[in-house]
Every structure is written in structure tokens, then in C-alpha cells.
Write a protein that holds these residues in place. Structure first.
Motif, short mmCIF file in Angstrom:
data_model
loop_
_atom_site.label_atom_id
_atom_site.label_comp_id
_atom_site.label_asym_id
_atom_site.label_seq_id
_atom_site.Cartn_x
_atom_site.Cartn_y
_atom_site.Cartn_z
N ASP A 297 -45.69 21.62 -19.95
CA ASP A 297 -47.06 22.09 -19.56
C ASP A 297 -47.70 21.02 -18.71
N LEU A 298 -47.40 19.83 -18.97
CA LEU A 298 -48.18 18.52 -18.39
C LEU A 298 -47.50 18.44 -17.09
N VAL A 299 -46.03 18.86 -16.77
CA VAL A 299 -45.55 18.78 -15.37
C VAL A 299 -46.46 19.85 -14.64
N ALA A 300 -46.51 20.79 -15.34
CA ALA A 300 -47.01 21.98 -14.55
C ALA A 300 -48.38 21.78 -14.47
N GLY A 301 -49.25 20.70 -14.78
CA GLY A 301 -50.54 20.55 -14.61
C GLY A 301 -51.40 21.05 -15.54
N LYS A 302 -50.80 21.74 -16.70
CA LYS A 302 -51.82 22.07 -17.66
C LYS A 302 -52.24 21.33 -18.62
N LYS A 303 -53.34 21.64 -19.17
CA LYS A 303 -54.06 20.75 -20.29
C LYS A 303 -53.29 20.75 -21.81
N VAL A 304 -53.18 19.88 -22.26
CA VAL A 304 -52.54 20.00 -23.71
C VAL A 304 -53.12 19.18 -24.69
N ASP A 305 -53.13 19.55 -25.70
CA ASP A 305 -53.52 18.96 -26.97
C ASP A 305 -53.29 17.44 -27.13
N PRO A 306 -54.41 16.58 -27.39
CA PRO A 306 -53.89 15.06 -27.39
C PRO A 306 -52.97 14.87 -28.75
N THR A 307 -53.06 15.77 -29.81
CA THR A 307 -52.33 15.60 -31.01
C THR A 307 -51.90 17.06 -31.47
N VAL A 308 -50.54 17.00 -31.64
CA VAL A 308 -49.79 18.32 -32.06
C VAL A 308 -48.98 17.80 -33.21
N TYR A 309 -49.73 18.17 -34.49
CA TYR A 309 -49.30 18.04 -35.93
C TYR A 309 -48.14 19.15 -36.02
N THR A 310 -46.91 18.70 -36.79
CA THR A 310 -45.74 19.51 -36.84
C THR A 310 -45.76 20.07 -38.37
N GLY A 311 -46.61 19.33 -39.22
CA GLY A 311 -46.65 20.03 -40.68
C GLY A 311 -45.49 19.31 -41.46
N LEU A 312 -45.81 19.38 -42.72
CA LEU A 312 -45.23 18.63 -43.94
C LEU A 312 -44.40 19.69 -44.85
N ASP A 313 -43.50 19.28 -45.73
CA ASP A 313 -42.92 20.28 -46.69
C ASP A 313 -42.66 19.28 -47.91
N THR A 314 -43.34 19.71 -49.11
CA THR A 314 -43.17 18.97 -50.46
C THR A 314 -42.42 19.63 -51.28
N CYS A 315 -41.43 18.90 -51.63
CA CYS A 315 -40.07 19.70 -52.50
C CYS A 315 -39.99 18.79 -53.61
N THR A 316 -39.77 19.60 -54.69
CA THR A 316 -39.53 19.13 -56.11
C THR A 316 -38.25 19.75 -56.43
N ALA A 317 -37.69 19.40 -57.29
CA ALA A 317 -36.44 19.95 -58.00
C ALA A 317 -36.62 21.34 -58.27
N GLU A 318 -37.60 21.78 -58.83
CA GLU A 318 -37.83 23.40 -59.11
C GLU A 318 -38.08 24.15 -57.95
N THR A 319 -38.41 23.61 -56.74
CA THR A 319 -38.82 24.04 -55.41
C THR A 319 -37.76 23.89 -54.49
N ALA A 320 -36.66 23.19 -54.67
CA ALA A 320 -35.82 22.74 -53.67
C ALA A 320 -34.98 23.77 -52.84
N ASP A 321 -34.89 24.95 -53.35
CA ASP A 321 -34.30 26.10 -52.61
C ASP A 321 -34.98 26.75 -51.76
N THR A 322 -36.41 26.65 -51.88
CA THR A 322 -37.34 27.34 -51.38
C THR A 322 -38.29 26.74 -50.43
N CYS A 323 -38.35 25.64 -50.62
CA CYS A 323 -39.63 24.62 -50.13
C CYS A 323 -39.63 24.48 -48.47
N LEU A 324 -38.56 24.53 -47.92
CA LEU A 324 -38.53 24.09 -46.51
C LEU A 324 -38.75 25.11 -45.75
N LYS A 325 -39.54 24.81 -44.60
CA LYS A 325 -40.01 25.82 -43.55
C LYS A 325 -39.08 26.64 -42.87
N LYS A 326 -38.78 27.65 -42.52
CA LYS A 326 -37.70 28.62 -42.21
C LYS A 326 -37.85 28.39 -40.52
#
Length: 326
Positions: A297-326
Motif C-alpha cells: 500500500d505504501l509503494v502504491a501511495g496509499k495511506k496506512v495506519d501508523p500501528t497495526v497490532y496483530t493480537g495475542l493468544d493466552t494459553c493454559t494447559a486446559e486451553t492448549a488445544d483450542t487457544c490459538l487463532k486459526k
């Protein structure tokens, strides 16, 4: 010396391709801290996936073979001299990278990925794509407070001392444990004390991280908690398993709390085996993927957000099989 020479050879090999007749004008470079860090393998995979979806784009994934600040700076210099369409950098040394960019004044879009420059230097980059690092440290500490509400002794595990993303995580952890902002070192605030010899600076070296943990535990057999602000010790899974085997009773009983950043497959396995209590995961694949589109987008001259957060996943032993973003 061997790692340094290997990193420079790698840089030369990859940069030779930029001068070829077939070099794409959509060559987007992703400069990581260390190519022997499995976390960045996922950044690479996301970058390469995006390159297939952007017409004519190429992902140039590059960095020192191991964590070496000077080599990363040389690679950035080479890229700016040889020419790419845009660049995403994970700064090993935030002030040094910012100073290089101020001096070179690149005429291509530059963003940061995974780690940012210092707040006072953010004018040198167009956007940051990655984790809210302060929040990652907050979540690790909040989980520790749940596990040990009475406080205790703690040792923080860090990467390089000049890596701003890791320093932000440590500040988030200290602020939460202390119950107030701006604490540089825990000295009883909120019931928590950082032991002598800590934090541990691993310089992103997994084997060194395990050895440092072993030394701390030998010297402090009643230590209450580790907060690993990155996953380095667990990136050497066999060595980490051998170390934690010696303390597994203390870990499983909760006497020694292990709060660790990142959720790579060996880390989730360690969590399931009771070798840690909580893993707070970043999303490195998404970092690499989204950074490519931001650069495009920047190469194309478009505006972009100054910050792009990609998120977090909190995992415990109980949620280890399901906690991650697919």
C-alpha cells in the motif's frame, strides 16, 4: 566470528539477486533479528504467502544468521544501497536502527515489524506491524498474580538489552506486579522482588537462555517465578525439557511459576507437559503476512495506519488445544 561471517555471506547472496535483470520492482525486504530463531520462520512463512497473493511481489526474507546487532545494521545498509521497493525491519538495537535511517534518509517506504523503534524516533518509519508489547508483558504478569497472589521472588528473561519490544514487555510486567507505573526494578512493590543477577539477557540465544535459567535455579532454589518475555529457552526444547525435569515437581505444584511468551508448537507441547503454566502467544505469521500488504500500500501511495497490532493468544494447559487463532 563464524556467525558474523555467515550472516554477511547470506546478505551478499541474497542481495546479488536484486541486481539481476529479473529483479522485481515489488521486492519487499523483511529484515529480522536472527534467522536461527524459529519465531521468525513463521514471519517468513506469512511474508511468502502474501507475496503469492500480490501480483509481481517478492518477499526478500533476510537477517543475520544469529542475533548480531552490527550485522543487522550492515544488511540494512546493503539493502538501501542495492535497492528494494520497501523494507520491514525488526530492530535488534532500536536506537541504532533509527540513527541509521535518519542518516540514510531512504527514499523507499520503511516500516517496523515485531519490534519498533523508540517512541521519539517513530518518524523514521511509516508503520509498525506486530504485537502490543506492553500488553503482552501485562498479560504475563496478570497470569502470575493469579497463580501467586501473595507475591514472591521473580526473574525476568529478556532478549537483547536494546530491543525496545522486549523492554516494553518487561515494563508492562513490572507495572502490573508493582501496582503502579514506571518501576524500573521490583524491590518489594506489590510483594514482588527481582532477584540479584536478573533480568537475564539471552541475546535471543536459546541454549544460553536455558543455561542462564539453570544457573539462576542453582543459586536460588526457592525462586518463586520466571517471566520469560520471549520464548528463547523453549526454542531449545530438548535442553529446556532436561532442565525442567529437575524441577518438575516444583513447577507442577505451582511453587515455581513459569509464565512464558510465545506459542510455537514445542512451547505448546511444553505447556501440555506441565513445564510452564501460561504461554502468551504472538502471531508471527500474521505479522509477516500483513507487513507485506502494508508495504505494498505504501509503494502504491496509499495511506496506512501508523500501528497495526496483530493480537495475542493466552494459553493454559486446559486451553492448549483450542487457544490459538486459526
Amino acid at each position: 566470528m563464524r556467525n558474523s561471517l555467515g550472516a554477511l555471506a547470506l546478505g551478499v547472496t541474497l542481495l546479488l539477486g536484486l541486481g539481476s535483470a529479473g529483479a522485481a520492482d515489488k521486492t519487499y525486504a523483511v529484515v529480522v533479528k536472527a534467522m536461527d530463531n524459529p519465531f521468525f520462520d513463521l514471519v517468513r512463512d506469512g511474508c511468502q504467502k502474501a507475496a503469492k497473493e500480490i501480483d509481481g511481489a517478492e518477499c526478500l526474507y533476510i537477517g543475520p544468521s544469529s542475533h548480531t546487532e552490527a550485522d543487522q545494521l550492515r544488511i540494512i545498509e546493503d539493502l538501501l544501497s542495492k535497492g528494494v521497493a520497501a523494507m520491514a525491519i525488526s530492530p535488534s538495537n532500536a536506537p541504532a536502527v533509527a540513527n541509521l535511517l535518519k542518516r540514510r534518509k531512504p527514499d523507499i517506504p520503511v516500516i517496523t515489524i515485531d519490534a519498533d523503534v523508540l517512541a521519539k524516533d517513530q518518524a523514521v518509519r511509516a508503520s509498525y506491524v506486530g504485537t502490543d508489547n506492553y500488553e503482552l508483558g501485562v498479560q504475563l504478569a496478570e497470569q502470575l498474580k493469579k497463580a501467586k497472589p501473595g507475591g514472591g521472588t521473580v526473574c525476568l528473561i529478556m532478549g537483547g538489552p536494546a530491543a525496545d519490544n522486549i523492554n516494553q514487555r518487561a515494563q508492562g510486567s513490572r507495572d502490573v506486579l508493582a501496582g503502579k507505573k514506571g518501576v524500573e526494578r521490583l524491590k518489594g512493590e506489590g510483594g514482588w522482588t527481582e532477584i540479584a543477577g536478573c533480568p537475564l539477557y539471552t541475546n535471543d540465544d536459546a541454549a544460553l537462555g536455558v543455561q542462564m535459567m539453570a544457573d539462576v535455579l542453582t543459586a536460588n532454589p526457592t525462586l518463586d517465578a520466571f517471566i520469560a518475555e520471549g520464548g528463547w529457552p523453549q526454542f531449545a526444547p530438548q535442553a529446556y525439557a532436561q532442565l525442567t525435569d529437575q524441577y518438575l515437581d516444583r513447577i507442577k505444584s505451582g511453587k515455581l511459576a513459569m509464565m512464558v511468551a510465545d506459542t510455537l508448537p514445542p512451547q505448546i507441547q511444553a505447556l501440555k507437559e506441565g513445564r510452564s503454566h501460561v504461554q502468551v502467544g504472538q502471531r508471527p505469521y500474521e505479522m509477516g503476512y500483513r507487513a507485506m500488504f502494508v508495504m505494498h500500500d505504501l509503494v502504491a501511495g496509499k495511506k496506512v495506519d501508523p500501528t497495526v497490532y496483530t493480537g495475542l493468544d493466552t494459553c493454559t494447559a486446559e486451553t492448549a488445544d483450542t487457544c490459538l487463532k486459526k
